[in-house]
Design an enzyme around this catalytic site. Structure first.
Site, PDB file in Angstrom:
ATOM      1  CG  ASN A 181      42.608  44.034   3.339  1.00 53.02           C
ATOM      2  OD1 ASN A 181      43.688  44.542   3.056  1.00 53.02           O
ATOM      3  ND2 ASN A 181      41.492  44.372   2.720  1.00 53.02           N
ATOM      4  CB  THR A 182      48.397  43.933   5.199  1.00 53.23           C
ATOM      5  OG1 THR A 182      48.700  42.551   5.388  1.00 53.23           O
ATOM      6  CG2 THR A 182      49.450  44.773   5.884  1.00 53.23           C
ATOM      7  CB  CYS A 202      58.939  38.931  -0.541  1.00 43.73           C
ATOM      8  SG  CYS A 202      59.978  38.873   0.928  1.00 43.73           S
ATOM      9  CG  ASP A 228      49.544  43.297  -7.785  1.00 38.38           C
ATOM     10  OD1 ASP A 228      50.141  43.716  -8.796  1.00 38.38           O
ATOM     11  OD2 ASP A 228      48.354  42.953  -7.803  1.00 38.38           O
ATOM     12  CB  THR A 286      60.272  34.203  -2.086  1.00 34.97           C
ATOM     13  OG1 THR A 286      61.207  34.824  -2.984  1.00 34.97           O
ATOM     14  CG2 THR A 286      60.465  34.784  -0.705  1.00 34.97           C
ATOM     15  CD  GLU A 287      56.913  29.594  -2.721  1.00 30.70           C
ATOM     16  OE1 GLU A 287      56.976  28.546  -2.060  1.00 30.70           O
ATOM     17  OE2 GLU A 287      56.919  30.731  -2.217  1.00 30.70           O
TER      18      GLU A 287
END
EC number: 2.1.1.33
Length: 358
Positions: A209-210, A229, A232, A330-331
């Protein structure tokens, strides 16, 4: 007639089989090593960062055990251990992808920065399991390709063929790899058919958990690059406190980022892009303008954090290969491109700490 197994059982069986295939593949079956399929690692798009997740985190950066994440970089001297008694690495982790998702950026950066240790931080369990399995499969495939290349090279080493072998070494390696590797499919995209720099030994991912434990993993001025990137956006005002860009978190990023280091951000939400610019001092909103006119302690604190970063110019970004990878590998970046959406990039350079007044 036995009914088909439920979806969860199918997912668990697939994950177990994939892990066993990756760990038990022999040197001759490169084609059997396949990347995991995302459909077996489904999870909700978000996780509450304020919940008490069952997370393991080190007491301090000096207690972190990185040896299991980067076995190729473990110090060969067993007497070199950290405060937790774990084996030290030959170099420190210096590139971080916060919220790494399915690992697209990690895979893209691995051959671009082969001499740098890169770690992805992800809070979602199933997503992290997918990234870990994906990295293990890529490492195993690279090991098999190296073995196949070495065998082909040893067999072709004769005095009369020495010069031809030197000239065609790379071509032979590519041909052997193409013959041994399956063609990429929708679920096995980006499967390498040749050896890549670093062999993906320089990337890994951890569950963390950053917002709570970022300073527990990285020491002061340890990092050279931080990537955030497509975070949210948390559109609702009451959820803005959960955004990964804030005055408090920016101060922690500045602590871990060395002078001259870069913090990369990209989003497809224009409002969030302006939020990022405001919190790094590039733009001022109505509240910030009123705070600047006042002498409140909060205004001074915000200004102090903003003084630690400067925005990188567009000319520099055009020359930065990491920006291209961030946009294309990235996705989320691929999804935005398919939907023909906009990508807003902002990169900030860590300034040198000001000197203490005499």
């Amino acid at each position: 007639m036995t009914p088909p197994p439920p979806k969860r059982q199918k997912r668990d069986e697939y994950r177990k089989a994939t892990a066993e295939a990756t760990s038990q593949s022999g040197a001759s079956d490169v084609a059997e090593i396949k990347l995991p399929k995302k459909k077996y690692y489904r999870q909700r798009a978000h996780a509450n960062p304020f919940s008490d997740h069952h997370l393991k985190y080190p007491l301090s950066p000096a207690h972190m055990d990185w040896s299991s994440h980067y076995p190729a970089f473990v110090d060969p001297d067993p007497s070199h251990i950290n405060l937790a008694g774990a084996r030290r690495l030959l170099k420190d982790v210096e590139v971080v992808d916060i919220g790494c998702g399915f690992g697209g950026l990690l895979i893209g950066l691995a051959p671009l920065l082969p001499e740098s240790l890169i770690v992805g931080m992800e809070i979602r369990v199933s997503v992290l399991e997918y990234v870990t399995t994906r990295i293990q499969a890529l490492r195993a495939q690279q090991q098999k390709l190296r073995a196949a290349t070495a065998t082909a090279t040893a067999a072709s080493e004769t005095p009369s063929q020495q010069q031809a072998q030197i000239d065609g070494k790379q071509a032979n390696a590519n041909a052997a790899a193409d013959a041994a590797s399956p063609a990429p499919s929708t679920d096995t995209e980006h499967m390498p058919t040749t050896l890549v720099p670093g062999s993906y030994e320089n990337i890994s991912a951890i569950r963390s958990n950053t917002m709570k434990f970022f300073p527990n993993f990285f020491a002061r001025h340890q990092l050279s690059k931080i990537f955030i990137c497509f975070p949210d956006p948390h559109f609702k005002a009451r959820k803005h406190k959960a955004r990964i860009i804030s005055e408090t978190l920016n101060a922690e990023y500045a602590y871990a980022l060395r002078p001259g280091g870069l913090l990369y951000t990209i989003t497809d939400v224009e409002e969030y892009h302006h939020w990022i610019l405001r919190h790094f001092g590039v733009e001022l909103g109505a509240e910030e303008e009123s705070e600047e006119k006042s002498t409140s302690p909060n205004a001074n604190a915000n200004a102090g954090v903003r003084e630690l970063f400067e925005r990188v110019s567009e000319e520099e970004l055009e020359k930065d290969e990491c920006v291209r990878v961030m946009k294309e590998a990235t996705e989320e970046g691929k999804k935005v491109a398919r939907n023909k959406g906009n990508k807003y990039v902002a990169v900030f350079r860590r300034k040198t700490d000001p000197e203490w007044p005499a």
